[in-house]
Enzyme design. Structure first.
Site, PDB file in Angstrom:
ATOM      1  N   ASP A 108       0.806  -1.216   0.000  1.00 56.73           N
ATOM      2  CA  ASP A 108       0.000   0.000   0.000  1.00 56.73           C
ATOM      3  C   ASP A 108       0.843   1.272   0.000  1.00 56.73           C
ATOM      4  OD1 ASP A 108      -2.571   1.191   0.064  1.00 56.73           O
ATOM      5  OD2 ASP A 108      -2.397   1.531   2.223  1.00 56.73           O
ATOM      6  N   HIS A 109       0.349   2.296  -0.692  1.00 58.01           N
ATOM      7  CA  HIS A 109       0.944   3.639  -0.706  1.00 58.01           C
ATOM      8  C   HIS A 109       2.444   3.616  -1.001  1.00 58.01           C
ATOM      9  CE1 HIS A 109      -2.329   6.371   0.079  1.00 58.01           C
ATOM     10  NE2 HIS A 109      -2.814   5.524   0.959  1.00 58.01           N
ATOM     11  N   HIS A 144      -6.716  10.338   5.664  1.00 59.31           N
ATOM     12  CA  HIS A 144      -5.958   9.332   6.407  1.00 59.31           C
ATOM     13  C   HIS A 144      -5.752   9.759   7.860  1.00 59.31           C
ATOM     14  CE1 HIS A 144      -4.653   8.644   2.174  1.00 59.31           C
ATOM     15  NE2 HIS A 144      -4.715   7.387   2.535  1.00 59.31           N
ATOM     16  N   THR A 181      -6.113   3.231  10.837  1.00 59.49           N
ATOM     17  CA  THR A 181      -6.108   3.920  12.125  1.00 59.49           C
ATOM     18  C   THR A 181      -7.093   3.307  13.111  1.00 59.49           C
ATOM     19  OG1 THR A 181      -5.409   5.971  11.066  1.00 59.49           O
ATOM     20  CG2 THR A 181      -6.379   6.169  13.240  1.00 59.49           C
TER      21      THR A 181
END
Length: 283
Positions: A84-85, A183, A236
């Site tokens: 991811d990312h 985010h 999160t």
């Protein structure tokens, strides 16, 4: 159960107007919690390892990827691994050998033309390796400790016409869209732009992804899935559940020194958070 691919899970979800939950994992406790939660509901799930998680693990992707892959292969439900990312081209090129079936290549911080060029190159390479690739257009704030973007800031939302061109010219398999989430939100106060999401879903022929879902209320997420979101990223919410549970445990047991006791409490809290999110998505 053998690993499945992210593309398979997301494509199936998109076809049935549902969404697959994709959880960012940092520790083995995260991995175990997500799989246990998914198994309890007989639901497929995606385990995601972000570039930031790799940095936390001293820049080594293989230890966590191998642990996640081994746990996934022993799961009673379908599990996929997603990187991811990713901003580092070096890390991108480790994806296939590390066992990931997909990657989210993140060049959204760049001006449109540079984002497109970098993403096109990443997509070409990923497809040559049999990898499914996701990208982001618009900028979903809150990454790298930065504050969320103002909802009305230029570039903060994904433009439907620009998105159609970007998907066609980049060759990506899915698009993360900026529709009001951010985010790293610890409070669930984000309000999504459902009219924009409807226009994006109508104009694009690839599955849509929602990042920053931890800061979105259940009713907003349910509406987002009904509006075309096929992959819901969560990170999160797990960290919040783990941290609060461990903090409460240590406050009640100041004598505790065995990490298994408080990590076990944290893992159980993340398992329950996983169940809540999967249930809310209708799985």
């Amino acid at each position: 159960m053998p690993l499945v691919t992210t593309g398979e899970l997301v494509t199936r979800a998109a076809a049935t107007r549902s969404a697959v939950a994709a959880f960012n994992v940092i520790t083995l406790e995260h991995v175990e919690a997500v799989i246990t939660g998914a198994e309890s509901l007989d639901a497929p799930v995606v385990l995601q390892v972000s570039e930031n998680a790799v940095k936390f693990r001293h820049g080594r992707v293989l230890p966590l990827a191998r642990a996640a892959g081994t746990a996934a292969e022993r799961a009673a439900v379908a599990v996929a691994l997603h990187l991811d990312h990713v901003q580092s081209d070096d890390l991108l090129r480790e994806a296939a050998d590390a066992g990931f079936s997909s990657v989210m290549y993140d060049a959204a911080r760049l001006p449109y033309a540079e984002n497109l060029a970098a993403t096109r190159a990443a997509a070409d390479w990923a497809h040559s390796q049999g990898l499914w690739i996701e990208a982001e257009l618009g900028e979903i704030g809150g990454k790298h400790g930065q504050p969320p973007l103002d909802a009305h800031a230029p570039g903060a939302r994904t433009d439907p016409a620009e998105a159609r061109a970007f998907v066609a010219d980049s060759g990506v398999d899915a698009l993360a869209v900026a529709v009001g989430s951010a985010h790293a939100m610890t409070e669930r106060t984000a309000t999504l732009d459902h009219d924009l999401l409807k226009r994006l879903a109508a104009g694009l022929d690839v599955p849509l992804v929602l990042h920053g879902s931890s800061g979105v209320r259940d009713d907003e997420l349910t509406a987002a899935v009904a509006g075309g979101i096929a992959k819901v990223n969560v990170g999160t919410a797990l960290n919040t559940a783990m941290t609060l549970a461990i903090r409460e445990h240590l406050a009640a047991h100041p004598e505790a020194v065995d990490s298994r006791t408080y990590l076990g409490v944290g893992r159980a809290a993340m398992t329950e958070a996983t169940r809540r999110i999967i249930r809310m998505l209708g799985r």
